[in-house]
Design a protein around this motif. Structure first.
Motif, PDB file in Angstrom:
ATOM      1  N   PHE A 194       0.847  -1.145   0.301  1.00 32.74           N
ATOM      2  CA  PHE A 194      -0.113  -0.033  -0.004  1.00 32.74           C
ATOM      3  C   PHE A 194       0.719   1.047   0.110  1.00 32.74           C
ATOM      4  O   PHE A 194       0.677   1.893  -0.618  1.00 32.74           O
ATOM      5  CB  PHE A 194      -0.864  -0.346   1.209  1.00 32.74           C
ATOM      6  CG  PHE A 194      -1.794   1.112   1.481  1.00 32.74           C
ATOM      7  CD1 PHE A 194      -3.159   1.269   0.632  1.00 32.74           C
ATOM      8  CD2 PHE A 194      -0.879   2.278   1.639  1.00 32.74           C
ATOM      9  CE1 PHE A 194      -3.762   2.083   0.540  1.00 32.74           C
ATOM     10  CE2 PHE A 194      -2.253   3.604   2.185  1.00 32.74           C
ATOM     11  CZ  PHE A 194      -3.308   3.488   1.598  1.00 32.74           C
ATOM     12  N   ALA A 195       1.704   1.353   0.655  1.00 30.71           N
ATOM     13  CA  ALA A 195       2.305   2.334   0.689  1.00 30.71           C
ATOM     14  C   ALA A 195       4.187   3.043  -0.840  1.00 30.71           C
ATOM     15  O   ALA A 195       3.393   4.159  -1.019  1.00 30.71           O
ATOM     16  CB  ALA A 195       3.948   1.979   2.174  1.00 30.71           C
ATOM     17  N   GLY A 196       4.158   1.450  -1.223  1.00 35.57           N
ATOM     18  CA  GLY A 196       4.718   1.827  -2.116  1.00 35.57           C
ATOM     19  C   GLY A 196       2.868   2.165  -3.396  1.00 35.57           C
ATOM     20  O   GLY A 196       4.150   3.354  -4.455  1.00 35.57           O
ATOM     21  N   GLY A 197       2.250   1.586  -3.198  1.00 29.80           N
ATOM     22  CA  GLY A 197       1.704   1.927  -4.480  1.00 29.80           C
ATOM     23  C   GLY A 197       1.094   3.956  -4.166  1.00 29.80           C
ATOM     24  O   GLY A 197       1.284   4.075  -5.298  1.00 29.80           O
ATOM     25  N   ALA A 198       0.523   4.366  -3.240  1.00 35.92           N
ATOM     26  CA  ALA A 198       0.495   5.171  -2.695  1.00 35.92           C
ATOM     27  C   ALA A 198       1.896   6.265  -3.099  1.00 35.92           C
ATOM     28  O   ALA A 198       1.857   6.936  -3.348  1.00 35.92           O
ATOM     29  CB  ALA A 198       0.470   5.793  -1.109  1.00 35.92           C
ATOM     30  N   ALA A 199       2.762   5.619  -2.898  1.00 34.71           N
ATOM     31  CA  ALA A 199       4.203   6.956  -3.499  1.00 34.71           C
ATOM     32  C   ALA A 199       4.390   6.634  -4.811  1.00 34.71           C
ATOM     33  O   ALA A 199       4.416   8.344  -5.926  1.00 34.71           O
ATOM     34  CB  ALA A 199       5.648   6.103  -3.052  1.00 34.71           C
TER      35      ALA A 199
END
Length: 229
Positions: free
Chosen positions: A91-96
């Motif tokens: 999720f953090a990678g997708g948001a970034a």
């Protein structure tokens, strides 16, 4: 609009329908379905650019990079949502990835219209709204608070500038302007829904379908503007 683009658009709508079905009934295939549909909007943009105006616009690579980053974000968020509780790292990678995509969208749009104080009105209002929602305990960003505020500001900046550019080029390219403005607005709506979907204290099943529908239609409309580049 070119017949090939029309056929790709029909295929894309069918793919969106399949994704919504997969979201409801085949959760394990969710990431693959998202990835396939996201690949299609990148392909549609390449086709639109190739089939459109013979005038080469140097900013097309910015659009393409932004779309590829959106595709990467879609895949990562799809992986994060393979389980009932979203996994933190994907999720953090997708948001970034989506944050970077909006930066490239802004770089592209600022080629069409220079920086103006009006640009900051919508982003500031969205950030204020996010702050008030947090105070009211309607959303809980927790460790993602910094990313949430930066992302919200960037999304607002992109949407505001897209509408400005659309108004500016409306007399010469009314259809392209409509696609750009509507696409940006739908993209913004999808992100607002996404906020409540992941961080809201009260969530509803319809939010995921609304988020996917507004996002995939919005990003596709933006991708098609390559036809006039």
């Amino acid at each position: 609009m070119n017949l090939i683009i029309l056929l790709v658009s029909v295929l894309y709508l069918i793919g969106l329908g399949v994704l919504l079905w997969v979201t409801r009934y085949k959760r394990r295939a969710y990431a693959r379905a998202k990835g396939a549909l996201s690949c299609l909007f990148v392909v549609a943009s390449l086709l639109a650019f190739w089939l459109g105006s013979p005038v080469v616009f140097s900013g097309f690579w910015l659009l393409l990079v932004a779309l590829v980053l959106c595709m990467a974000g879609d895949i990562l968020l799809g992986l994060a949502n393979r389980t009932k509780v979203p996994r933190a790292k994907p999720f953090a990678g997708g948001a970034a990835s989506f944050l970077l995509a909006h930066v490239f969208f802004c770089l592209l749009l600022y080629q069409g219209a220079p920086l103006h104080p009006v640009d900051f009105i919508l982003p500031a209002l969205l950030v204020l709204a996010l702050f008030l929602l947090g105070k009211a305990d309607a959303v809980r960003l927790k460790k993602m608070w910094l990313m949430g505020y930066v992302y919200t500001f960037t999304v607002g900046l992109m949407a505001c500038k897209a509408v400005q550019v659309a108004i500016k080029v409306w007399p010469a390219l009314p259809f392209a302007s409509a696609l750009l403005a509507l696409g940006a607005i739908l993209f913004l709506i999808s992100d607002i829904i996404l906020l409540f979907l992941y961080f809201g204290t009260i969530r509803h099943k319809w939010m995921r379908y609304a988020n996917l529908s507004t996002y995939y239609v919005g990003i596709y409309l933006i991708a098609l503007t390559a036809y006039w580049m």
